[in-house]
Design a protein around this motif. Structure first.
Motif, PDB file in Angstrom:
ATOM      1  N   LEU A 148      14.449  28.954  12.610  1.00 49.23           N
ATOM      2  CA  LEU A 148      13.558  29.590  13.568  1.00 49.23           C
ATOM      3  C   LEU A 148      12.177  28.934  13.556  1.00 49.23           C
ATOM      4  CD1 LEU A 148      13.088  31.865  15.611  1.00 49.23           C
ATOM      5  CD2 LEU A 148      12.487  33.369  13.693  1.00 49.23           C
ATOM      6  N   THR A 149      11.686  28.633  12.374  1.00 52.15           N
ATOM      7  CA  THR A 149      10.375  27.983  12.273  1.00 52.15           C
ATOM      8  C   THR A 149      10.412  26.586  12.881  1.00 52.15           C
ATOM      9  OG1 THR A 149       9.960  29.221  10.230  1.00 52.15           O
ATOM     10  CG2 THR A 149       8.536  27.350  10.664  1.00 52.15           C
ATOM     11  N   GLN A 150      11.548  25.886  12.701  1.00 49.92           N
ATOM     12  CA  GLN A 150      11.682  24.551  13.280  1.00 49.92           C
ATOM     13  C   GLN A 150      11.612  24.609  14.809  1.00 49.92           C
ATOM     14  OE1 GLN A 150      12.143  21.421  11.540  1.00 49.92           O
ATOM     15  NE2 GLN A 150      11.578  20.753  13.610  1.00 49.92           N
ATOM     16  N   ARG A 151      12.267  25.601  15.394  1.00 51.22           N
ATOM     17  CA  ARG A 151      12.221  25.735  16.859  1.00 51.22           C
ATOM     18  C   ARG A 151      10.808  26.069  17.323  1.00 51.22           C
ATOM     19  NH1 ARG A 151      17.297  28.281  15.984  1.00 51.22           N
ATOM     20  NH2 ARG A 151      16.323  30.359  16.082  1.00 51.22           N
ATOM     21  N   SER A 152      10.145  26.969  16.526  1.00 58.50           N
ATOM     22  CA  SER A 152       8.775  27.327  16.879  1.00 58.50           C
ATOM     23  C   SER A 152       7.851  26.116  16.769  1.00 58.50           C
ATOM     24  CB  SER A 152       8.276  28.452  15.985  1.00 58.50           C
ATOM     25  OG  SER A 152       9.070  29.608  16.143  1.00 58.50           O
ATOM     26  N   PHE A 153       8.103  25.285  15.769  1.00 65.12           N
ATOM     27  CA  PHE A 153       7.280  24.077  15.596  1.00 65.12           C
ATOM     28  C   PHE A 153       7.519  23.090  16.734  1.00 65.12           C
ATOM     29  CE2 PHE A 153       6.956  19.715  13.984  1.00 65.12           C
ATOM     30  CZ  PHE A 153       5.619  19.692  13.612  1.00 65.12           C
ATOM     31  N   ASP A 154       8.765  22.998  17.180  1.00 67.44           N
ATOM     32  CA  ASP A 154       9.100  22.054  18.245  1.00 67.44           C
ATOM     33  C   ASP A 154       8.408  22.409  19.561  1.00 67.44           C
ATOM     34  OD1 ASP A 154      10.673  20.663  16.473  1.00 67.44           O
ATOM     35  OD2 ASP A 154      12.548  21.645  17.091  1.00 67.44           O
ATOM     36  N   VAL A 155       8.161  23.704  19.764  1.00 65.13           N
ATOM     37  CA  VAL A 155       7.516  24.118  21.015  1.00 65.13           C
ATOM     38  C   VAL A 155       6.017  24.317  20.821  1.00 65.13           C
ATOM     39  CG1 VAL A 155       9.604  25.172  21.917  1.00 65.13           C
ATOM     40  CG2 VAL A 155       8.006  26.554  20.580  1.00 65.13           C
ATOM     41  N   GLY A 156       5.524  23.996  19.604  1.00 63.86           N
ATOM     42  CA  GLY A 156       4.107  24.048  19.351  1.00 63.86           C
ATOM     43  C   GLY A 156       3.559  25.397  18.948  1.00 63.86           C
ATOM     44  N   VAL A 157       4.462  26.344  18.606  1.00 61.65           N
ATOM     45  CA  VAL A 157       4.002  27.676  18.189  1.00 61.65           C
ATOM     46  C   VAL A 157       3.677  27.698  16.702  1.00 61.65           C
ATOM     47  CG1 VAL A 157       4.613  30.125  18.006  1.00 61.65           C
ATOM     48  CG2 VAL A 157       5.276  28.795  20.040  1.00 61.65           C
ATOM     49  N   ALA A 158       4.587  27.149  15.866  1.00 63.30           N
ATOM     50  CA  ALA A 158       4.382  27.121  14.417  1.00 63.30           C
ATOM     51  C   ALA A 158       3.679  25.832  14.021  1.00 63.30           C
ATOM     52  CB  ALA A 158       5.702  27.240  13.689  1.00 63.30           C
ATOM     53  N   SER A 159       2.950  25.935  12.923  1.00 63.80           N
ATOM     54  CA  SER A 159       2.219  24.774  12.427  1.00 63.80           C
ATOM     55  C   SER A 159       3.092  23.955  11.476  1.00 63.80           C
ATOM     56  CB  SER A 159       0.948  25.224  11.697  1.00 63.80           C
ATOM     57  OG  SER A 159       1.296  25.963  10.530  1.00 63.80           O
ATOM     58  N   ALA A 160       2.624  22.760  11.185  1.00 70.40           N
ATOM     59  CA  ALA A 160       3.344  21.907  10.228  1.00 70.40           C
ATOM     60  C   ALA A 160       3.326  22.518   8.835  1.00 70.40           C
ATOM     61  CB  ALA A 160       2.710  20.513  10.222  1.00 70.40           C
TER      62      ALA A 160
END
Length: 469
Positions: A200-212
């Motif tokens: 889930l975090t990976q998907r959020s990161f891919d769309v720019g929602v989650a940070s690195a």
């Protein structure tokens, strides 16, 4: 005739003499009551059969297999047989040695050695009935017999102690395997949750929602769980190996099914007085028998200072020809009494006596140490028994709080109220509390098993109506 009877009576009376010091049990170097102030029950743990205490049928089956196949227990049983044989050897030395012998000799004497200048062939035949007897006037042989008897009793107590330790070891190994299996299952479930969070975090990161940073933290949690998974997989395998060694064979396949750690029901342990351990706990009984053996060895060392008297006699027939062996006039007899009095031996006898007395002092210290160890083990078990109930209840409350904290953190993270750090902290806390809960439950159960062992339980086997296979 009257003088002979009087002499025999005197020798018989002297034969009952013993130089063994009067045995006195050392005073127990412990208090008369447990530090926790437990009230003694009518029944004692040492009178509680292991089938009555361990109510899990699978564990009962494992213990039964171990009692039949464990090599340490087998060695202990063979030691008992060996010391029983040694005792019979020492007991036999008190009785006369009776033997029957037959000899035949044929020889040729050359002419130049013969008195009449002619070669001759001669023979001699004999049949003899002999008796040899050492009169134990000062109790040396009797002391050695008593020493061997006490050593035999000590090995019997050691066998009981080995069985008690084996029963407890099997139970603890079984409980440890279940705890590690529960931890392995918990870690696998937690890793699955972490993988889902990472995805889930990976998907959020891919769309720019989650940070690195959040992505790295999610991956860190997954890798940490994988480390724990490998660790518990190794421990489960090692636990099975340890249990198989205790059983003396492979573990029955039907007993390797996953079980909840709380399924085992242990009976309530009755606690007696500290003085009860002195006469019934096998390792203390063993130490006292060894002390009695050392005390008896002093009697043998003292008797060595006095004369030893041996009587040897033989009667039979002898003849130059085999055909005349039992003819009239061929009978003969010999009687050879012997007395030996030590005069000078460079202090050897004194040194032997000193060694025997020092050995007794060592055994006194060993006996007292066995009592102190037993007292501490029971006291520690009672302390654990009194505190683990409160600790487990507090751990359950903490587990409920951690579960609620995780649910709230997950909802707030999904709705964007809190950051992933809060959710990750809640996950880790829940995982740690769940692990600690299993470890605390294991510690409570093993402390009960160890208290059962410390109280001397595990020797008897009583089949109850519910627990009998």
């Amino acid at each position: 005739m009257k003088k002979s009877l009087l002499s025999l009576a005197l020798l018989t009376a002297l034969g009952g003499c013993s130089l063994i010091p009067e045995y006195q049990r050392p005073i127990a170097p412990v208090d008369a009551a447990w530090p926790q102030g437990e009230t003694p029950a009518d029944q004692q743990a040492m009178d509680l059969g292991w089938r009555e205490f361990f109510r899990d049928p699978a564990l009962q089956q494992l213990i039964e297999v171990a009692l039949q196949n464990n090599r340490d227990l087998r060695v202990a049983a063979l030691n008992v047989e060996a010391y029983r044989a040694l005792y019979r050897v020492q007991r036999a030395n008190l009785l006369p040695l009776v033997s029957a012998d037959g000899t035949a000799t044929r020889g040729r004497t050359p002419a130049d050695l013969s008195p009449n200048g002619q070669s001759t062939v001669s023979g001699q035949y004999s049949a003899t009935f002999g008796v040899a007897w050492e009169l134990d006037l000062f109790g040396r042989l009797g002391s050695l017999r008593e020493e061997a008897l006490q050593q035999y009793f000590a090995t019997e107590a050691a066998q009981r102690s080995t069985q008690i330790s084996l029963v407890a070891s099997v139970a603890n190994a079984w409980l440890t395997w279940q705890a590690d299996q529960a931890l392995l299952d918990l870690t696998a479930d937690t890793l699955k949750t972490y993988d889902e969070s990472l995805a889930l975090t990976q998907r959020s990161f891919d769309v720019g929602v989650a940070s690195a940073l959040e992505l790295r933290q999610a991956r860190s949690a997954v890798e940490t769980a994988r480390v724990s998974l490998a660790q518990y997989s190794r421990l489960v395998a090692q636990d099975r190996n340890a249990l198989a060694q205790l059983l003396g064979q492979s573990i029955p396949a039907n007993l390797l099914q996953k079980r909840e750690l709380g399924d085992q029901q242990l009976a309530e342990l009755p606690v007696g007085l500290p003085s009860d351990l002195l006469t019934k706990r096998p390792d203390i009984v063993q130490a006292e028998y060894q002390l009695r053996a050392a005390n008896a060895s002093i009697g043998a060392a003292r008797a060595a200072f006095f004369p030893s008297i041996s009587l040897t006699g033989a009667a039979g027939t002898a003849s130059r020809e085999l055909s005349g062996l039992f003819d009239g006039g061929s009978g003969y007899w010999t009687f050879s009494p012997q007395i030996s009095l030590p005069i000078f031996n460079a202090g050897q006898l004194r040194a032997n006596l000193d060694y025997a007395e020092i050995s007794k002092n060592i055994q006194v210290a060993e006996y007292e140490r066995a009592i102190q160890v037993a007292f501490r083990e029971v006291a520690d078990g009672l302390a654990a028994q009194a505190t683990y109930t409160e600790q487990l209840q507090a751990q359950r409350d903490l587990l409920e709080t951690s579960e609620e904290y995780y649910r709230l953190a997950e909802r707030r993270y999904r709705t964007g109220v809190d950051s992933y750090l809060i959710l990750l902290d809640a996950q880790r806390q829940l995982f740690n509390v769940q692990q600690q809960m299993i470890n605390d439950r294991l510690a409570q159960l093993t402390s009960e098993v160890n208290l059962f062992k410390a109280l001397g339980g595990g020797w008897e086997e009583r089949r109850t109506a519910a627990g009998a296979p």
